[in-house]
Design a protein around this motif. Structure first.
Motif, short mmCIF file in Angstrom:
data_model
loop_
_atom_site.label_atom_id
_atom_site.label_comp_id
_atom_site.label_asym_id
_atom_site.label_seq_id
_atom_site.Cartn_x
_atom_site.Cartn_y
_atom_site.Cartn_z
N GLU A 231 0.75 -1.04 -0.43
CA GLU A 231 -0.12 -0.07 0.25
C GLU A 231 1.10 1.06 0.23
N MET A 232 1.15 1.68 -0.77
CA MET A 232 2.59 3.07 -1.26
C MET A 232 1.29 3.96 -0.68
N GLY A 233 -0.09 4.08 -0.81
CA GLY A 233 -0.74 6.34 -0.45
C GLY A 233 -0.29 5.21 1.41
N PHE A 234 -0.37 4.64 2.05
CA PHE A 234 -1.00 4.63 3.10
C PHE A 234 1.12 4.41 3.62
N ALA A 235 2.16 4.06 3.00
CA ALA A 235 3.14 3.64 3.34
C ALA A 235 3.92 5.77 3.79
N ARG A 236 3.24 6.04 2.51
CA ARG A 236 3.41 7.60 2.37
C ARG A 236 2.71 8.08 3.43
N GLU A 237 2.04 7.63 4.47
CA GLU A 237 1.07 8.89 4.76
C GLU A 237 1.75 8.40 6.71
N VAL A 238 2.04 7.28 6.40
CA VAL A 238 2.43 6.63 8.07
C VAL A 238 3.43 6.84 7.93
N ALA A 239 4.35 6.51 7.11
CA ALA A 239 6.12 5.89 7.93
C ALA A 239 6.83 7.40 7.78
N THR A 240 8.07 6.70 8.89
CA THR A 240 8.83 8.08 9.21
C THR A 240 10.09 7.31 7.96
N LYS A 241 10.13 6.71 7.64
CA LYS A 241 11.31 5.93 7.15
C LYS A 241 11.04 5.00 5.58
N VAL A 242 10.86 5.08 4.71
CA VAL A 242 10.73 4.30 3.15
C VAL A 242 11.89 3.28 2.78
N LEU A 243 11.87 2.11 3.44
CA LEU A 243 13.09 1.28 2.39
C LEU A 243 12.76 0.33 1.11
N PHE A 244 13.22 0.32 0.17
CA PHE A 244 13.47 0.26 -1.32
C PHE A 244 14.01 -1.21 -1.51
N VAL A 245 13.55 -2.90 -1.20
CA VAL A 245 14.22 -3.95 -1.30
C VAL A 245 14.25 -4.49 -2.35
N ASP A 246 15.23 -4.80 -2.77
CA ASP A 246 15.73 -5.67 -4.20
C ASP A 246 16.82 -6.50 -4.48
N GLU A 247 16.35 -7.49 -4.96
CA GLU A 247 16.88 -8.88 -4.84
C GLU A 247 18.49 -9.01 -3.60
N GLY A 248 16.98 -9.10 -2.35
CA GLY A 248 17.76 -9.01 -0.99
C GLY A 248 18.67 -7.69 -0.48
N LYS A 249 19.11 -6.80 -1.34
CA LYS A 249 19.54 -5.11 -0.74
C LYS A 249 18.86 -4.55 -0.67
N ILE A 250 19.39 -2.80 0.12
CA ILE A 250 18.49 -2.17 0.21
C ILE A 250 19.02 -1.24 -0.43
N LEU A 251 18.30 -0.94 -2.10
CA LEU A 251 18.65 -0.28 -2.73
C LEU A 251 17.87 1.04 -2.37
N GLU A 252 17.52 1.53 -1.85
CA GLU A 252 17.21 3.47 -0.99
C GLU A 252 16.39 3.24 0.13
N SER A 253 16.93 4.20 1.31
CA SER A 253 16.27 4.30 2.37
C SER A 253 16.44 5.67 2.02
N ALA A 254 15.00 6.17 2.63
CA ALA A 254 15.03 7.62 2.87
C ALA A 254 12.90 8.70 3.11
N PRO A 255 12.99 9.60 3.79
CA PRO A 255 11.94 9.98 4.33
C PRO A 255 10.68 9.75 3.03
N PRO A 256 9.82 9.35 3.39
CA PRO A 256 8.15 9.12 2.12
C PRO A 256 8.21 10.42 1.44
N GLU A 257 8.05 11.46 1.68
CA GLU A 257 8.44 12.77 0.38
C GLU A 257 8.92 12.59 -0.44
#
Length: 276
Positions: A231-257
């Motif tokens: 739920e991308m909208g939910f992640a954007r609204e609630v999270a203080t930090k969002v991680l993108f995981v791809d092939e077992g690695k964290i490729l990006e970590s940042a505040p939702p905006e």
């Protein structure tokens, strides 16, 4: 609250997690997103050792819970877990599902205290009056433990509007009701952190909102949480930090905006273009 250091997990020849480093501070709400099979649910399950890591360390309360010498059950009491498919016990009522673990843990603590006091009493028989060791106070009796768990369950069920369902079995509930019961079952242990593994993925669309509303309420109360979600909208609204995981690695970590409006990794740009 949680620090993950160079975490690895393999299944046979397949490396599912590859050098994950992550810090979750008290009060943070971390959303983990990515494609199916990227390793995000495995990462979440490693955080309370439902999956044993192949390498690396996971520090919770300053102790490496990935170490086999550590009593993981002691730490799991402080880590609430909510699964995709509810995992309620169908042979127990809603209220019994919620009270079972608090009662078992309370009675176990009571037995340990009584056992320690037995040995203290025995040891004191051979000591002079000034050297006798005081007994450990028994804070709650077995009856009080059960009454406290029952009262807490009623409070939680009232909070989610399901107090009238306390004596029914999970099979009579809707999917949204089951997931809300699963959430308050985890809350009954007063956890320090909550882990959500795609909590809405098994729900019909009209039931998703009621579960997300409860999680938002917990977020507003300051609960520390890690959420694997689609739920991308939910992640954007609630999270203080969002991680993108791809092939077992964290490729990006940042505040939702920043994560959603200014992605840096090409793989994340491609992913967002398909889901937004």
């Amino acid at each position: 609250m949680i620090e993950v250091v160079n975490l690895e997990k393999t299944f046979g020849d397949k490396k599912v997690l590859d050098g994950i480093n992550l810090t979750v501070n008290e009060g943070e709400r971390v959303a983990i997103v990515g494609t199916s099979g990227s390793g995000k649910s495995t990462l979440l399950r490693c955080l309370n050792c439902l999956e044993d890591p192949t390498g690396g360390a996971i520090y919770f309360g300053g102790e490496n819970i990935a170490d086999f010498k550590v009593d993981i059950n002691k730490h799991r009491r402080h880590i609430g877990m909510v699964f995709q498919h509810f995992n309620l016990f169908n042979n127990k009522t809603v209220k019994e599902n919620i009270t079972m673990v608090p009662v078992l843990c309370g009675l176990e603590n009571l037995r340990k205290t009584k056992r320690k006091n037995f040995f203290i009493k025995f040891s004191n028989l051979f000591k002079s009056l000034e050297n006798k060791k005081p007994l450990i106070p028994v804070v709650e009796t077995a009856k009080e433990i059960k009454e406290k768990a029952s009262k807490r369950a009623d409070e939680l069920l009232k909070r989610i509007g399901l107090l009238d369902k306390k004596d029914v079995y999970p099979s009579t509930l809707s999917g949204g009701q089951k997931q809300r019961v699963a959430i308050v079952r985890a809350l009954a242990m007063n956890p320090k952190v909550m882990l959500f593994d795609e909590p809405t993925s098994a729900l019909d669309p009209e039931m998703v909102g009621e579960v997300l509303a409860l999680i938002k309420e917990l977020a507003n109360d300051g609960m520390t949480m890690v959420i694997v979600t689609h739920e991308m909208g939910f992640a954007r609204e609630v999270a203080t930090k969002v991680l993108f995981v791809d092939e077992g690695k964290i490729l990006e970590s940042a505040p939702p905006e920043e994560f959603f409006t200014n992605p840096k990794a090409e793989r994340l740009k491609e992913f967002l273009s398909k889901v937004l």
